[in-house]
Design a protein around this motif. Structure first.
Motif, mmCIF file in Angstrom:
data_model
loop_
_atom_site.group_PDB
_atom_site.id
_atom_site.type_symbol
_atom_site.label_atom_id
_atom_site.label_comp_id
_atom_site.label_asym_id
_atom_site.label_seq_id
_atom_site.Cartn_x
_atom_site.Cartn_y
_atom_site.Cartn_z
ATOM 1 N N LEU A 37 1.054 -1.330 0.123
ATOM 2 C CA LEU A 37 0.097 0.119 0.122
ATOM 3 C C LEU A 37 0.803 1.130 0.141
ATOM 4 O O LEU A 37 0.497 2.351 -0.713
ATOM 5 C CB LEU A 37 -0.895 0.045 1.308
ATOM 6 N N ALA A 60 1.077 4.149 -2.751
ATOM 7 C CA ALA A 60 0.681 5.544 -2.286
ATOM 8 C C ALA A 60 1.759 6.670 -2.806
ATOM 9 O O ALA A 60 1.497 7.789 -3.512
ATOM 10 C CB ALA A 60 0.523 5.455 -0.757
ATOM 11 N N ILE A 64 -1.485 6.156 7.037
ATOM 12 C CA ILE A 64 -2.055 4.924 6.293
ATOM 13 C C ILE A 64 -1.623 3.913 7.437
ATOM 14 O O ILE A 64 -2.597 2.761 7.669
ATOM 15 C CB ILE A 64 -1.333 4.680 5.097
ATOM 16 N N LEU A 115 -8.738 -2.808 2.802
ATOM 17 C CA LEU A 115 -8.452 -1.719 2.458
ATOM 18 C C LEU A 115 -7.416 -1.678 1.076
ATOM 19 O O LEU A 115 -6.304 -2.195 1.112
ATOM 20 C CB LEU A 115 -7.587 -0.742 3.556
ATOM 21 N N ILE A 150 -6.219 1.225 -2.558
ATOM 22 C CA ILE A 150 -5.741 2.464 -2.825
ATOM 23 C C ILE A 150 -6.535 2.649 -4.297
ATOM 24 O O ILE A 150 -6.266 1.923 -5.114
ATOM 25 C CB ILE A 150 -4.097 2.644 -2.723
ATOM 26 N N VAL A 197 -8.030 5.897 0.020
ATOM 27 C CA VAL A 197 -7.997 4.642 0.604
ATOM 28 C C VAL A 197 -9.098 4.334 1.080
ATOM 29 O O VAL A 197 -10.043 5.129 1.554
ATOM 30 C CB VAL A 197 -7.054 4.637 1.923
#
Length: 143
Positions: A15, A19, A51, A67, A69, A84
């Motif tokens: 993640l 990002a 995050i 979760l 993105i 998110v």
């Protein structure tokens, strides 16, 4: 020690890499070289911290795996870098944005901030500002 990373750590790293990648997609090749170093030093660690802390709250029941993105930053003058969200419900959890500010006589700044579902995305949570120049910055995602 050769120990493999936990699935939580792997997921978290994935993640965070997304990002970071999406941030630079958003900046495009005209803005990235100017703000990249300062963004990596000042803003990105805060983005990652937010995050990670959010993932940690969901670690016990493996819900953190819900979760993801959003894949597409917005171009032009729009603020969205990425959101998110929970892929099962489709609901946003965190929204990371950047706004172009032009305080009087101070040139252009990029204001990085995020919004959370907890307050209905109303409050701006500041992540920092990076100076651009006195000249108008190019649109997001321009090359």
């Amino acid at each position: 020690d050769g120990e493999s990373k936990s699935s939580f750590d792997s997921y978290k790293d994935e993640l965070l890499n997304e990002a970071e990648d999406l941030s630079f997609v958003k900046f495009g090749s005209r803005i990235s070289p100017v703000i990249e170093d300062e963004y990596r030093e000042e803003v990105l660690p805060k983005v990652e911290e937010i995050i990670v802390s959010h993932l940690m709250t969901m670690q016990d029941n493996d819900a953190y795996q819900d979760l993801v993105i959003s894949k597409t930053p917005t171009a032009g003058k729009s603020e969205r870098i990425f959101h998110v969200y929970n892929w099962k419900t489709g609901e946003d959890v965190l929204r990371f944005h950047v706004r172009r500010d032009k305080p009087p006589h101070k040139g252009y700044w990029f204001n990085f901030h995020y919004h959370t579902a907890e307050d209905g995305f109303q409050k701006h949570h500041d992540l920092g500002s990076i100076y651009w120049d006195r000249n108008t910055p190019p649109n997001w995602m321009s090359h």
